[in-house]
Design a protein around this motif. Sequence first.
Motif, PDB file in Angstrom:
ATOM      1  N   ALA A  59       0.903  -0.914   0.009  1.00 26.85           N
ATOM      2  CA  ALA A  59      -0.144  -0.115  -0.010  1.00 26.85           C
ATOM      3  C   ALA A  59       0.835   1.416   0.032  1.00 26.85           C
ATOM      4  CB  ALA A  59      -0.904   0.093   1.154  1.00 26.85           C
ATOM      5  N   LYS A  60       2.138   1.322   0.576  1.00 26.86           N
ATOM      6  CA  LYS A  60       2.992   2.237   0.723  1.00 26.86           C
ATOM      7  C   LYS A  60       3.352   2.696  -0.600  1.00 26.86           C
ATOM      8  CE  LYS A  60       4.948   1.104   5.089  1.00 26.86           C
ATOM      9  NZ  LYS A  60       5.936   0.546   5.945  1.00 26.86           N
ATOM     10  N   THR A  61       3.684   1.646  -1.640  1.00 30.82           N
ATOM     11  CA  THR A  61       3.982   1.804  -2.916  1.00 30.82           C
ATOM     12  C   THR A  61       2.692   2.743  -3.851  1.00 30.82           C
ATOM     13  OG1 THR A  61       3.193  -0.154  -4.021  1.00 30.82           O
ATOM     14  CG2 THR A  61       5.326  -0.111  -2.697  1.00 30.82           C
ATOM     15  N   GLY A  62       1.496   2.415  -3.620  1.00 30.02           N
ATOM     16  CA  GLY A  62       0.603   3.158  -4.303  1.00 30.02           C
ATOM     17  C   GLY A  62       0.511   2.333  -5.343  1.00 30.02           C
ATOM     18  N   LYS A  63       1.143   1.144  -5.811  1.00 31.29           N
ATOM     19  CA  LYS A  63       1.015   0.523  -7.303  1.00 31.29           C
ATOM     20  C   LYS A  63       0.699  -0.819  -7.015  1.00 31.29           C
ATOM     21  CE  LYS A  63       5.477   1.409  -7.872  1.00 31.29           C
ATOM     22  NZ  LYS A  63       6.900   1.264  -8.827  1.00 31.29           N
ATOM     23  N   TYR A  64       0.180  -1.513  -5.976  1.00 28.58           N
ATOM     24  CA  TYR A  64      -0.101  -2.814  -6.010  1.00 28.58           C
ATOM     25  C   TYR A  64      -1.045  -3.406  -5.007  1.00 28.58           C
ATOM     26  CZ  TYR A  64       4.608  -3.161  -8.161  1.00 28.58           C
ATOM     27  OH  TYR A  64       5.619  -2.849  -9.108  1.00 28.58           O
ATOM     28  N   LYS A  65      -1.819  -4.229  -5.404  1.00 26.44           N
ATOM     29  CA  LYS A  65      -2.955  -4.707  -4.345  1.00 26.44           C
ATOM     30  C   LYS A  65      -3.040  -6.359  -4.429  1.00 26.44           C
ATOM     31  CE  LYS A  65      -7.513  -4.268  -2.805  1.00 26.44           C
ATOM     32  NZ  LYS A  65      -7.132  -4.257  -1.262  1.00 26.44           N
ATOM     33  N   VAL A  66      -2.996  -7.036  -3.593  1.00 21.25           N
ATOM     34  CA  VAL A  66      -3.212  -8.271  -3.635  1.00 21.25           C
ATOM     35  C   VAL A  66      -4.708  -8.900  -3.181  1.00 21.25           C
ATOM     36  CG1 VAL A  66      -2.288 -10.795  -2.704  1.00 21.25           C
ATOM     37  CG2 VAL A  66      -0.777  -8.584  -2.798  1.00 21.25           C
ATOM     38  N   THR A  67      -4.947  -9.678  -4.052  1.00 22.81           N
ATOM     39  CA  THR A  67      -6.278 -10.403  -3.691  1.00 22.81           C
ATOM     40  C   THR A  67      -5.972 -11.857  -3.339  1.00 22.81           C
ATOM     41  OG1 THR A  67      -7.593  -9.141  -5.247  1.00 22.81           O
ATOM     42  CG2 THR A  67      -8.363 -11.303  -4.671  1.00 22.81           C
ATOM     43  N   TRP A  68      -6.030 -12.232  -2.170  1.00 19.97           N
ATOM     44  CA  TRP A  68      -5.560 -13.418  -1.587  1.00 19.97           C
ATOM     45  C   TRP A  68      -6.680 -14.375  -1.619  1.00 19.97           C
ATOM     46  CZ3 TRP A  68      -0.650 -13.708  -0.392  1.00 19.97           C
ATOM     47  CH2 TRP A  68       0.191 -12.563   0.044  1.00 19.97           C
ATOM     48  N   THR A  69      -6.318 -15.647  -1.944  1.00 14.59           N
ATOM     49  CA  THR A  69      -7.057 -16.887  -1.646  1.00 14.59           C
ATOM     50  C   THR A  69      -6.470 -17.638  -0.734  1.00 14.59           C
ATOM     51  OG1 THR A  69      -7.772 -16.902  -3.892  1.00 14.59           O
ATOM     52  CG2 THR A  69      -7.983 -18.960  -2.711  1.00 14.59           C
ATOM     53  N   GLU A  70      -6.991 -17.811   0.555  1.00 17.76           N
ATOM     54  CA  GLU A  70      -6.678 -18.456   1.525  1.00 17.76           C
ATOM     55  C   GLU A  70      -7.019 -19.785   1.852  1.00 17.76           C
ATOM     56  OE1 GLU A  70      -5.987 -15.786   5.111  1.00 17.76           O
ATOM     57  OE2 GLU A  70      -6.704 -14.242   3.987  1.00 17.76           O
ATOM     58  N   GLY A  71      -6.146 -20.542   2.216  1.00 18.91           N
ATOM     59  CA  GLY A  71      -6.826 -22.012   2.652  1.00 18.91           C
ATOM     60  C   GLY A  71      -5.849 -22.933   3.613  1.00 18.91           C
ATOM     61  N   TYR A  72      -6.436 -22.934   4.952  1.00 17.66           N
ATOM     62  CA  TYR A  72      -5.661 -23.600   5.619  1.00 17.66           C
ATOM     63  C   TYR A  72      -6.233 -25.023   6.236  1.00 17.66           C
ATOM     64  CZ  TYR A  72      -4.324 -18.640   5.946  1.00 17.66           C
ATOM     65  OH  TYR A  72      -4.223 -17.538   5.594  1.00 17.66           O
ATOM     66  N   GLY A  73      -5.515 -25.796   6.800  1.00 20.71           N
ATOM     67  CA  GLY A  73      -6.131 -26.938   7.451  1.00 20.71           C
ATOM     68  C   GLY A  73      -6.358 -28.064   6.474  1.00 20.71           C
ATOM     69  N   GLY A  74      -5.345 -27.977   5.239  1.00 15.67           N
ATOM     70  CA  GLY A  74      -5.533 -29.016   4.241  1.00 15.67           C
ATOM     71  C   GLY A  74      -6.833 -28.657   3.208  1.00 15.67           C
ATOM     72  N   THR A  75      -7.500 -27.572   3.408  1.00 15.78           N
ATOM     73  CA  THR A  75      -8.541 -27.373   2.468  1.00 15.78           C
ATOM     74  C   THR A  75      -8.333 -26.942   1.112  1.00 15.78           C
ATOM     75  OG1 THR A  75      -8.426 -25.058   2.939  1.00 15.78           O
ATOM     76  CG2 THR A  75      -9.854 -26.268   4.180  1.00 15.78           C
ATOM     77  N   ILE A  76      -6.893 -26.579   0.808  1.00 17.46           N
ATOM     78  CA  ILE A  76      -6.324 -26.447  -0.840  1.00 17.46           C
ATOM     79  C   ILE A  76      -4.955 -27.369  -0.852  1.00 17.46           C
ATOM     80  CG2 ILE A  76      -5.135 -24.648  -2.037  1.00 17.46           C
ATOM     81  CD1 ILE A  76      -6.992 -22.484  -1.006  1.00 17.46           C
ATOM     82  N   VAL A  77      -4.348 -27.480   0.054  1.00 17.18           N
ATOM     83  CA  VAL A  77      -3.047 -28.331  -0.028  1.00 17.18           C
ATOM     84  C   VAL A  77      -2.935 -29.385   1.277  1.00 17.18           C
ATOM     85  CG1 VAL A  77      -1.791 -26.535   1.073  1.00 17.18           C
ATOM     86  CG2 VAL A  77      -0.408 -28.389  -0.157  1.00 17.18           C
TER      87      VAL A  77
END
Length: 357
Positions: A59-77
């Motif tokens: 956010a400090k750069t003003g140039k990037y924003k991440v859209t995160w897909t999160e998965g814990y407890g084996g839901t994705i891996v």
Amino acid sequence: MYRNAFLGGVAAIAIALGSGPVSAQEALNLTIATGHPEVFLWVKHIKATFIPTVDAELAKTGKYKVTWTEGYGGTIVKLGSEVEAFQQGIIDVGQMSGVFNPATMGLLNLTYAMPFGPADARGVTTAVEKALNETEGALEKLQETTGVVYIGGGIAIDDYNIASTKPLAKIADMNGVKLGGAGPNLAWLAGTGAVGVQGSYVTFYNDIKTGVYDGNIGWMTANVPAKLYEVAPNWNMTHFGAMYIGGMGVSRQQWDTFDDEVKAAFRTAATAYTKAYFDEQEARYEAAKKTLVDAGGKIVEFDAAERSAWIKGLPNPSAAWMKAAEARGEPARKVLEAYRDNLKASGFTYERDYLAE
């Protein structure tokens, strides 16, 4: 007419120029996942510290924003499938741990090859990361083998001990006792008569409860949140030492698309992650110990002379680990020597120098 055309041209130029910052606000779509659930600190602080720090730094750069897909407890891996998930593009960011990925990330298991070490988890991690970064070819080989870039964020767990259904104070008490553990630490049982069974915190509780094994090799700040004292109330202080379990990684395919500002944001987040993890782990330790005792658990001190005999009689764990790692082309001995020497410089000397044999 000409004025309108002129103004229209100016407007078009303004829009074109104005679109520069908008297009530079690049959207990064990243998937971050782990096999372990959020009850464990190393997962909790991915969500609570690592991700927010990346976001704040970008956010400090003003140039990037991440859209995160999160998965814990084996839901994705699933646990143990992290390397394949990185390589197949299923995840972009995650933890690099050799405990459940020994064939590809085995270099990160170096502390498991030197048991009965210091209990200072923060100090162990500092010594490990220094060894990895200073040993020529260590991280490069890891990246080549896995396709994952190690960005820091190293963590270690507090002093390993044994939880069991019956007290264990001497080697004879261990004969025939079945203990669950993650691959690398099962070798520590050699010569004791105990039987190691592959397992993890995902299954320890039910496996002990149903008699698959009689306890587990583990650490206080994980055993207590998992309520293992309900099924294995004896906490046997064998003092295997704190163990480094890995750090944060980004798939090389993604990393190579990042510019220097994005890379810096991820490395800053990795550093913040390590600090937050240790701050909470250290604060939790005594509280966890009190919870265990208050719930009816018992602290059992393993006899010091018996422990020394165990250390002396243990088949050299470093030798077997080095042989396997060097077969993979990793600078195993140099990494272990650097780690041992880093610990010595900080005031800890092993009771047995495995590398001198």
